[in-house]
Design a protein around this motif. Sequence first.
Motif, PDB file in Angstrom:
ATOM      1  N   ILE A  27     159.519  67.672 -13.638  1.00 53.77           N
ATOM      2  CA  ILE A  27     159.612  66.364 -14.298  1.00 53.77           C
ATOM      3  C   ILE A  27     159.353  65.242 -13.294  1.00 53.77           C
ATOM      4  O   ILE A  27     158.603  64.302 -13.573  1.00 53.77           O
ATOM      5  CB  ILE A  27     160.981  66.195 -14.991  1.00 53.77           C
ATOM      6  CG1 ILE A  27     161.090  67.148 -16.174  1.00 53.77           C
ATOM      7  CG2 ILE A  27     161.204  64.746 -15.422  1.00 53.77           C
ATOM      8  CD1 ILE A  27     162.489  67.288 -16.738  1.00 53.77           C
ATOM      9  N   LEU A  28     159.960  65.342 -12.106  1.00 52.00           N
ATOM     10  CA  LEU A  28     159.735  64.331 -11.070  1.00 52.00           C
ATOM     11  C   LEU A  28     158.268  64.271 -10.664  1.00 52.00           C
ATOM     12  O   LEU A  28     157.712  63.185 -10.468  1.00 52.00           O
ATOM     13  CB  LEU A  28     160.596  64.607  -9.845  1.00 52.00           C
ATOM     14  CG  LEU A  28     162.025  64.121  -9.914  1.00 52.00           C
ATOM     15  CD1 LEU A  28     162.827  64.628  -8.722  1.00 52.00           C
ATOM     16  CD2 LEU A  28     162.080  62.609  -9.991  1.00 52.00           C
ATOM     17  N   GLN A  65     155.712  64.996 -12.540  1.00 43.53           N
ATOM     18  CA  GLN A  65     154.984  64.346 -13.630  1.00 43.53           C
ATOM     19  C   GLN A  65     155.182  62.836 -13.594  1.00 43.53           C
ATOM     20  O   GLN A  65     154.214  62.079 -13.744  1.00 43.53           O
ATOM     21  CB  GLN A  65     155.444  64.903 -14.973  1.00 43.53           C
ATOM     22  CG  GLN A  65     155.020  66.335 -15.214  1.00 43.53           C
ATOM     23  CD  GLN A  65     155.585  66.873 -16.505  1.00 43.53           C
ATOM     24  OE1 GLN A  65     155.650  66.175 -17.504  1.00 43.53           O
ATOM     25  NE2 GLN A  65     156.000  68.136 -16.496  1.00 43.53           N
ATOM     26  N   TYR A  66     156.427  62.379 -13.438  1.00 52.54           N
ATOM     27  CA  TYR A  66     156.706  60.944 -13.360  1.00 52.54           C
ATOM     28  C   TYR A  66     155.958  60.322 -12.182  1.00 52.54           C
ATOM     29  O   TYR A  66     155.343  59.269 -12.299  1.00 52.54           O
ATOM     30  CB  TYR A  66     158.200  60.672 -13.196  1.00 52.54           C
ATOM     31  CG  TYR A  66     159.029  60.825 -14.444  1.00 52.54           C
ATOM     32  CD1 TYR A  66     158.454  61.050 -15.693  1.00 52.54           C
ATOM     33  CD2 TYR A  66     160.403  60.737 -14.379  1.00 52.54           C
ATOM     34  CE1 TYR A  66     159.235  61.182 -16.832  1.00 52.54           C
ATOM     35  CE2 TYR A  66     161.193  60.867 -15.519  1.00 52.54           C
ATOM     36  CZ  TYR A  66     160.602  61.094 -16.738  1.00 52.54           C
ATOM     37  OH  TYR A  66     161.375  61.215 -17.848  1.00 52.54           O
ATOM     38  N   LYS A  67     156.027  60.990 -11.041  1.00 53.14           N
ATOM     39  CA  LYS A  67     155.380  60.480  -9.841  1.00 53.14           C
ATOM     40  C   LYS A  67     153.869  60.358 -10.059  1.00 53.14           C
ATOM     41  O   LYS A  67     153.265  59.349  -9.678  1.00 53.14           O
ATOM     42  CB  LYS A  67     155.687  61.399  -8.665  1.00 53.14           C
ATOM     43  CG  LYS A  67     155.126  60.933  -7.340  1.00 53.14           C
ATOM     44  CD  LYS A  67     155.524  61.894  -6.235  1.00 53.14           C
ATOM     45  CE  LYS A  67     154.830  61.572  -4.945  1.00 53.14           C
ATOM     46  NZ  LYS A  67     155.113  62.566  -3.908  1.00 53.14           N
ATOM     47  N   VAL A 108     153.242  57.324 -12.461  1.00 55.96           N
ATOM     48  CA  VAL A 108     153.515  56.057 -11.784  1.00 55.96           C
ATOM     49  C   VAL A 108     152.430  55.765 -10.763  1.00 55.96           C
ATOM     50  O   VAL A 108     151.871  54.661 -10.714  1.00 55.96           O
ATOM     51  CB  VAL A 108     154.914  56.078 -11.113  1.00 55.96           C
ATOM     52  CG1 VAL A 108     155.089  54.919 -10.148  1.00 55.96           C
ATOM     53  CG2 VAL A 108     156.001  56.077 -12.171  1.00 55.96           C
ATOM     54  N   ILE A 110     160.702  57.100  -6.039  1.00 53.37           N
ATOM     55  CA  ILE A 110     160.768  57.317  -7.489  1.00 53.37           C
ATOM     56  C   ILE A 110     162.218  57.550  -7.900  1.00 53.37           C
ATOM     57  O   ILE A 110     162.708  56.965  -8.874  1.00 53.37           O
ATOM     58  CB  ILE A 110     159.882  58.507  -7.928  1.00 53.37           C
ATOM     59  CG1 ILE A 110     158.401  58.263  -7.605  1.00 53.37           C
ATOM     60  CG2 ILE A 110     160.091  58.841  -9.399  1.00 53.37           C
ATOM     61  CD1 ILE A 110     157.740  57.178  -8.419  1.00 53.37           C
ATOM     62  N   ILE A 163     164.581  55.388 -10.458  1.00 49.82           N
ATOM     63  CA  ILE A 163     165.285  55.991 -11.603  1.00 49.82           C
ATOM     64  C   ILE A 163     166.762  55.615 -11.548  1.00 49.82           C
ATOM     65  O   ILE A 163     167.348  55.208 -12.557  1.00 49.82           O
ATOM     66  CB  ILE A 163     165.087  57.520 -11.628  1.00 49.82           C
ATOM     67  CG1 ILE A 163     163.634  57.850 -11.987  1.00 49.82           C
ATOM     68  CG2 ILE A 163     166.052  58.187 -12.612  1.00 49.82           C
ATOM     69  CD1 ILE A 163     163.254  59.305 -11.790  1.00 49.82           C
TER      70      ILE A 163
END
Length: 62
Positions: A10-11, A13-15, A18, A35, A39
């Motif tokens: 998940i991290l 994907q977010y990274k 972003v 990141i 959060i």
Amino acid sequence: MKLSPQTRDILRQYKALVNAQRRTNGLRELRTEEIMDEICHFMTCQSAVYIGGHFIKQGRKG
């Protein structure tokens, strides 16, 4: 801190999301630590968060 494989995914994907937007805007990419900081900051701006099976109201002491 030990993170589960799902959390790491998940991290990542977010990274990726972003940093893709930041590249488009001509900004430098953020590291994973940055990141996570973002959060955590976002969570403190919420009136309440749900963590570990409990709602935590922000601004409460104790």
